[in-house]
Enzyme design. Sequence first.
Site, PDB file in Angstrom:
ATOM      1  N   LYS A  78       0.845  -1.201   0.000  1.00 23.58           N
ATOM      2  CA  LYS A  78       0.000   0.000   0.000  1.00 23.58           C
ATOM      3  C   LYS A  78       0.879   1.249   0.000  1.00 23.58           C
ATOM      4  O   LYS A  78       1.939   1.274   0.642  1.00 23.58           O
ATOM      5  CB  LYS A  78      -0.919  -0.019   1.233  1.00 23.58           C
ATOM      6  CG  LYS A  78      -1.956   1.098   1.247  1.00 23.58           C
ATOM      7  CD  LYS A  78      -2.896   0.978   2.451  1.00 23.58           C
ATOM      8  CE  LYS A  78      -3.954   2.064   2.481  1.00 23.58           C
ATOM      9  NZ  LYS A  78      -4.869   1.958   3.651  1.00 23.58           N
ATOM     10  N   SER A 153      -9.852   2.202   2.743  1.00 17.28           N
ATOM     11  CA  SER A 153      -8.945   2.932   1.883  1.00 17.28           C
ATOM     12  C   SER A 153      -7.942   2.058   1.115  1.00 17.28           C
ATOM     13  O   SER A 153      -7.387   2.527   0.119  1.00 17.28           O
ATOM     14  CB  SER A 153      -8.173   3.944   2.723  1.00 17.28           C
ATOM     15  OG  SER A 153      -7.343   3.299   3.660  1.00 17.28           O
ATOM     16  N   SER A 177     -10.124  -0.307   6.855  1.00 22.25           N
ATOM     17  CA  SER A 177      -9.530  -0.171   5.521  1.00 22.25           C
ATOM     18  C   SER A 177      -8.881  -1.419   4.945  1.00 22.25           C
ATOM     19  O   SER A 177      -8.472  -1.413   3.782  1.00 22.25           O
ATOM     20  CB  SER A 177      -8.500   0.951   5.512  1.00 22.25           C
ATOM     21  OG  SER A 177      -9.174   2.173   5.367  1.00 22.25           O
TER      22      SER A 177
HETATM   23  N1  GLN Z   1     -13.280   4.568   6.261  1.00 19.44           N
HETATM   24  C1  GLN Z   1     -12.622   4.939   7.474  1.00 19.44           C
HETATM   25  C2  GLN Z   1     -12.186   6.385   7.409  1.00 19.44           C
HETATM   26  O1  GLN Z   1     -12.377   6.989   6.389  1.00 19.44           O
HETATM   27  C3  GLN Z   1     -11.472   4.026   7.748  1.00 19.44           C
HETATM   28  C4  GLN Z   1     -10.273   4.303   6.959  1.00 19.44           C
HETATM   29  C5  GLN Z   1      -9.117   3.455   7.329  1.00 19.44           C
HETATM   30  O2  GLN Z   1      -9.267   2.408   7.957  1.00 19.44           O
HETATM   31  N2  GLN Z   1      -7.946   3.914   6.963  1.00 19.44           N
HETATM   32  O3  GLN Z   1     -11.655   6.913   8.346  1.00 19.44           O
END
Ligand code: GLN
Length: 482
Positions: A78, A153, A177
């Site tokens: 990532k 994400s 995410s």
């Molecule tokens: N969707 C969540 C957010 O926008 C989690 C994102 C994540 O786990 N990085 O904060």
Amino acid sequence: MLVEKSIGELAALLADGKTSAVEIAKEYLARIGSLNGAINAYITVDDERTLKEARESDERRRSGKPLSAWDGVPVAVKDNICTAGLRTTCGSGMLRDFVPPYDATVYRKLRERGFVTLGKTNMDEFAMGSTTETSFFGVTKNPHNETCVPGGSSGGSAAAVAAMMAPAALGSDTGGSIRQPASFCGVAGVKPTYGRVSRYGLVAFASSLDQIGTFARTVDDAALLLGVISGGDAADSTSIERPVDFTPELLDGNVAGMVIGLPDEYFQGIAPAVKEAILSKVKELEAMGAKIEPISLQYTEYAIPIYYLIATAEASSNLARYDGIRYGYRSPGIGALAELYRKTRNEGFGKEVKRRIILGTYALSSGYYDAYYLKALKGRTLVIRDFQKAFARVDCILSPVTTTTAFALGEKVDDPLEMYVSDILTISANLAAIPGMSVPIGRDESGLPVGLQIMAGHFEEKKILNCAKAIERHVEPVRPGR
Ligand code: GLN
């Protein structure tokens, strides 16, 4: 085709001299070359570097000195995990040209065992989002249906693994995410216990919630890769050394006698196809000897406000470092210092990131600190206690990962509140620092993958992975069309 093989299979082929690291890398690079234009799973692919790493691996094997059984197996990373000499953008215009001078601990561990780097995967900007739509480098498409989001994400990592553009990948999970995109793309995704894996070199979003984990097409591979990156690290004081008791040979998929809790609150408002799929798996587990218990996680409904106060507060502090001075983007119109900060941050950050910085700064500001941030911390303790109570009675908690399967691109991107609410089933695990995973269990009526979430107590990854393995045995692999 080599791109269909698991990590274990690739390791066996390499050991027997039936293939080479270069051959594997070339097949993957060709597949990425033909599919990435449509899927946009990768932000950066450096063919030269990949092939060089592969050649070095083959050289080691030829001289009888492979670094591990997996020397020569490729993986994707990532783009918020620092890779020395390889651009690390975090999906942001702010870091569009940032080349880290050092490796994240997880990446160093992979390289020390000879894993080959395929590239850096797409993500929501600074990991803020649930769809990859906030990426500065354009959205990733769901390989199962290119009009749908892959989740986020870590959408690029999930899509790359699903579309066989990588056998496995690293991702990060602050509020879901890893688990949510794994579920949307039909692959296995594990978020370990907070502290199991070093965060050194992970670009910080919300430091008390962030955790690196793995994606793969099989539970074994996800477990294997997690084992490789686990461990305490002097460079991350929140990490801890714990025995890795979940390597594939230690997982038997035996759930006889395991007590599985089903939280009432996690089955409200779930799409019928998702709910049915989950409940039929619960029946199968029961038939395999697991004991099913209804439980309650009563503070679930507060998890969204608690998370979105704590995560934004921490983000507002973590993102203060992007000032145009030390690294990253700098606005070309240099004026007075304050103006340089203002212009750089205004031009470098996208809309969602700005929204979070403003929200977090507000929650931490004097006068509002007690009412918002402190209150959220107290709420977090209640969520933690909820889980403590549950894990006094059950080994694992089973639930949906998301209320629906993958939704259409653009469907929620203009409605932040609806986007935030969609994280309701994953964020509590981060608040409580417990491990969680998503395992594919089939498809809904439109052919989109359905995932099942398994959570357990701190450092009980083995229970989760065993349960996932029991489930996986009875599920046809969920693979995209091309
Ligand atoms: N969707 C969540 C957010 O926008 C989690 C994102 C994540 O786990 N990085 O904060």
